[in-house]
Design an enzyme around this catalytic site. Structure first.
Site, PDB file in Angstrom:
ATOM      1  N   ARG A 227       0.863  -1.177   0.000  1.00  0.00           N
ATOM      2  CA  ARG A 227       0.000   0.000   0.000  1.00  0.00           C
ATOM      3  C   ARG A 227       0.902   1.231   0.000  1.00  0.00           C
ATOM      4  NH1 ARG A 227      -3.632  -2.480  -1.573  1.00  0.00           N
ATOM      5  NH2 ARG A 227      -5.634  -2.955  -0.605  1.00  0.00           N
ATOM      6  N   GLU A 256      -4.059   7.741  -5.099  1.00  0.00           N
ATOM      7  CA  GLU A 256      -4.303   7.020  -6.359  1.00  0.00           C
ATOM      8  C   GLU A 256      -5.563   7.559  -7.018  1.00  0.00           C
ATOM      9  OE1 GLU A 256      -4.215   2.764  -5.734  1.00  0.00           O
ATOM     10  OE2 GLU A 256      -2.328   2.880  -4.666  1.00  0.00           O
ATOM     11  N   HIS A 275      -1.635   0.325  -9.800  1.00  0.00           N
ATOM     12  CA  HIS A 275      -2.290  -0.628  -8.887  1.00  0.00           C
ATOM     13  C   HIS A 275      -2.821  -1.822  -9.704  1.00  0.00           C
ATOM     14  CE1 HIS A 275      -4.152  -0.890  -4.632  1.00  0.00           C
ATOM     15  NE2 HIS A 275      -3.983  -2.110  -5.130  1.00  0.00           N
TER      16      HIS A 275
HETATM   17  P1  NAD Z   1      -1.414 -11.637   4.281  1.00  0.00           P
HETATM   18  O1  NAD Z   1      -2.285 -11.357   5.447  1.00  0.00           O
HETATM   19  O2  NAD Z   1      -1.409 -13.000   3.681  1.00  0.00           O
HETATM   20  O3  NAD Z   1       0.109 -11.293   4.639  1.00  0.00           O
HETATM   21  C1  NAD Z   1       0.534 -10.120   5.273  1.00  0.00           C
HETATM   22  C2  NAD Z   1       1.730 -10.493   6.122  1.00  0.00           C
HETATM   23  O4  NAD Z   1       2.350  -9.307   6.625  1.00  0.00           O
HETATM   24  C3  NAD Z   1       1.339 -11.349   7.324  1.00  0.00           C
HETATM   25  O5  NAD Z   1       2.158 -12.489   7.367  1.00  0.00           O
HETATM   26  C4  NAD Z   1       1.598 -10.432   8.518  1.00  0.00           C
HETATM   27  O6  NAD Z   1       1.989 -11.145   9.658  1.00  0.00           O
HETATM   28  C5  NAD Z   1       2.728  -9.589   7.965  1.00  0.00           C
HETATM   29  N1  NAD Z   1       2.956  -8.340   8.708  1.00  0.00           N
HETATM   30  C6  NAD Z   1       2.043  -7.515   9.242  1.00  0.00           C
HETATM   31  N2  NAD Z   1       2.668  -6.464   9.827  1.00  0.00           N
HETATM   32  C7  NAD Z   1       3.988  -6.631   9.614  1.00  0.00           C
HETATM   33  C8  NAD Z   1       5.151  -5.893   9.958  1.00  0.00           C
HETATM   34  N3  NAD Z   1       5.053  -4.746  10.672  1.00  0.00           N
HETATM   35  N4  NAD Z   1       6.365  -6.350   9.556  1.00  0.00           N
HETATM   36  C9  NAD Z   1       6.466  -7.502   8.868  1.00  0.00           C
HETATM   37  N5  NAD Z   1       5.400  -8.271   8.536  1.00  0.00           N
HETATM   38  C10 NAD Z   1       4.173  -7.832   8.895  1.00  0.00           C
HETATM   39  O7  NAD Z   1      -1.807 -10.551   3.193  1.00  0.00           O
HETATM   40  P2  NAD Z   1      -1.394 -10.563   1.641  1.00  0.00           P
HETATM   41  O8  NAD Z   1      -2.454 -11.211   0.832  1.00  0.00           O
HETATM   42  O9  NAD Z   1      -0.003 -11.041   1.521  1.00  0.00           O
HETATM   43  O10 NAD Z   1      -1.493  -9.006   1.314  1.00  0.00           O
HETATM   44  C11 NAD Z   1      -0.691  -8.071   2.020  1.00  0.00           C
HETATM   45  C12 NAD Z   1      -1.113  -6.664   1.664  1.00  0.00           C
HETATM   46  O11 NAD Z   1      -0.727  -6.373   0.330  1.00  0.00           O
HETATM   47  C13 NAD Z   1      -2.632  -6.458   1.682  1.00  0.00           C
HETATM   48  O12 NAD Z   1      -3.086  -6.092   2.970  1.00  0.00           O
HETATM   49  C14 NAD Z   1      -2.834  -5.362   0.670  1.00  0.00           C
HETATM   50  O13 NAD Z   1      -2.806  -4.102   1.304  1.00  0.00           O
HETATM   51  C15 NAD Z   1      -1.649  -5.478  -0.257  1.00  0.00           C
HETATM   52  N6  NAD Z   1      -2.032  -6.037  -1.569  1.00  0.00           N
HETATM   53  C16 NAD Z   1      -1.786  -5.296  -2.691  1.00  0.00           C
HETATM   54  C17 NAD Z   1      -2.148  -5.809  -3.925  1.00  0.00           C
HETATM   55  C18 NAD Z   1      -1.889  -5.020  -5.199  1.00  0.00           C
HETATM   56  O14 NAD Z   1      -2.661  -5.123  -6.127  1.00  0.00           O
HETATM   57  N7  NAD Z   1      -0.815  -4.273  -5.285  1.00  0.00           N
HETATM   58  C19 NAD Z   1      -2.777  -7.068  -4.038  1.00  0.00           C
HETATM   59  C20 NAD Z   1      -2.990  -7.805  -2.880  1.00  0.00           C
HETATM   60  C21 NAD Z   1      -2.606  -7.279  -1.650  1.00  0.00           C
END
Ligand code: NAD
Length: 309
Positions: A227, A256, A275
């Site tokens: 994000r 965005e 995005h």
């Molecule tokens: P997920 O819940 O599977 O994984 C997120 C991971 O980050 C978890 O393992 C969590 O423990 C870890 N985490 C949280 N805080 C942390 C910190 N301070 N330091 C290190 N690790 C930390 O989620 P995901 O599906 O992998 O998605 C992650 C994020 O990516 C989503 O919340 C979303 O905002 C973003 N995303 C962006 C797109 C895109 O199109 N660019 C697509 C999907 C997700």
């Protein structure tokens, strides 16, 4: 929870035609319809699948977000109203992993530069020391959830050595060294690529600030598919302008669409994607799988998959 009727909000059209999801869910035991942005309230529906949050969704029992991030949903409000919130985490690892691999290969093989030259009919080979290969380079993946996993798999496949950052320092297959968030500066200090894959939370807002950028190598690239607000964007622009890091690939931004006035548009060593890192023509099928399983579990009296609230 009573679950007999499910609505698909038209806002999902940001990612796929709503009718595709409707069709993919035709075998669902609940009656499913597409609703437009104006239906008020969500008549006769117990649940809604949506891209966007709308106030009137407080009347339903279950909201499913077609995104992984739920930072745009008023979680306190939903909790107060007892609305169940689920997300689509788990479906993006392949697409995001390939997007990040694409960024890495573009920078190394100079593909972004060749594409820019092509637009200008310009034949221009890189200088002898400008192009490189990625095997043996080090990457650091911040956040080892489903996005992180997809990135780790692609980058190790390309021969990179991958370290990671996660809250609990337990080992992760394919990841050499796992750091905790308090060790972030050390974790990024040896990496050619720093890839961000954390959710936006109070802890991760502004996580990549001037100090973390200063800790990165001068020849390093920041890759943000998480994000925009996870990065202090002004500090990033400064680091790029001053050359304290080599470049960045950014899929997400503080605002965005990225405003036309942003200096990021003009930077040669910056790849911008709108995005779009997780967009794939199979997106609706992947969402359908998560929703179908959620419906099945709720009707069986248990928790849906990917429950956030
Ligand atoms: P997920 O819940 O599977 O994984 C997120 C991971 O980050 C978890 O393992 C969590 O423990 C870890 N985490 C949280 N805080 C942390 C910190 N301070 N330091 C290190 N690790 C930390 O989620 P995901 O599906 O992998 O998605 C992650 C994020 O990516 C989503 O919340 C979303 O905002 C973003 N995303 C962006 C797109 C895109 O199109 N660019 C697509 C999907 C997700």
């Amino acid at each position: 929870m009573q679950l007999d009727a499910l609505a698909i909000d038209e806002s999902v059209s940001a990612l796929f035609p709503p009718e595709r999801l409707l069709d993919a869910l035709r075998d669902s035991p609940v009656e499913t319809t597409v609703i437009d942005g104006s239906t008020d309230p969500v008549v006769d529906c117990d649940a809604v699948v949506t891209f966007q949050y709308r106030e009137r969704f407080l009347d339903v029992e279950w909201i499913h977000s077609v995104l992984a991030g739920v930072d745009r949903f008023p979680r306190d409000r939903l909790r107060e109203e007892g609305v169940v919130l689920t997300n689509s985490t788990g479906i993006h690892g392949d697409a995001i992993g390939e997007t990040v691999a694409g960024y890495v290969l573009s920078f190394a093989r100079r593909l972004h530069e060749h594409a820019a030259n092509q637009r200008r009919n310009r034949w221009s080979q890189p200088a002898w020391d400008e192009a490189w290969t990625v095997a043996g380079e080090r990457a650091c993946v911040v956040g080892l959830g489903s996005l992180g996993r997809g990135i780790v798999d692609r980058l190790t496949g390309l021969g990179l050595d991958v370290d990671g950052v996660r809250r609990t320092p337990v080992p992760e297959p394919g990841v050499g060294r796992v750091y905790t968030p308090s060790e972030l500066e050390r974790a990024v200090s040896d990496a050619k690529f720093v890839a961000l894959a954390v959710p936006l939370t109070d802890e991760t807002r502004g996580l990549i600030d001037g100090d973390v950028l200063a800790a990165m190598r001068e020849d390093a690239y920041l890759l943000n598919v998480a994000r925009g607000d996870v990065v202090d964007q002004d500090a990033l622009v400064t680091a790029l302008e001053e050359g304290t890091i080599a470049g960045a690939a950014l899929d997400v931004f503080e605002t965005e669409p990225l405003p036309e006035s942003s200096p990021l548009w003009e930077m040669d060593e910056v790849i911008l994607t709108p995005h779009a890192g997780s967009i794939t023509r199979d997106y609706y099928r992947n969402v359908a799988d998560v929703v179908r399983e959620g419906v099945r579990r709720i009707r069986a009296g248990s928790d849906p998959v990917n429950r956030v609230l």
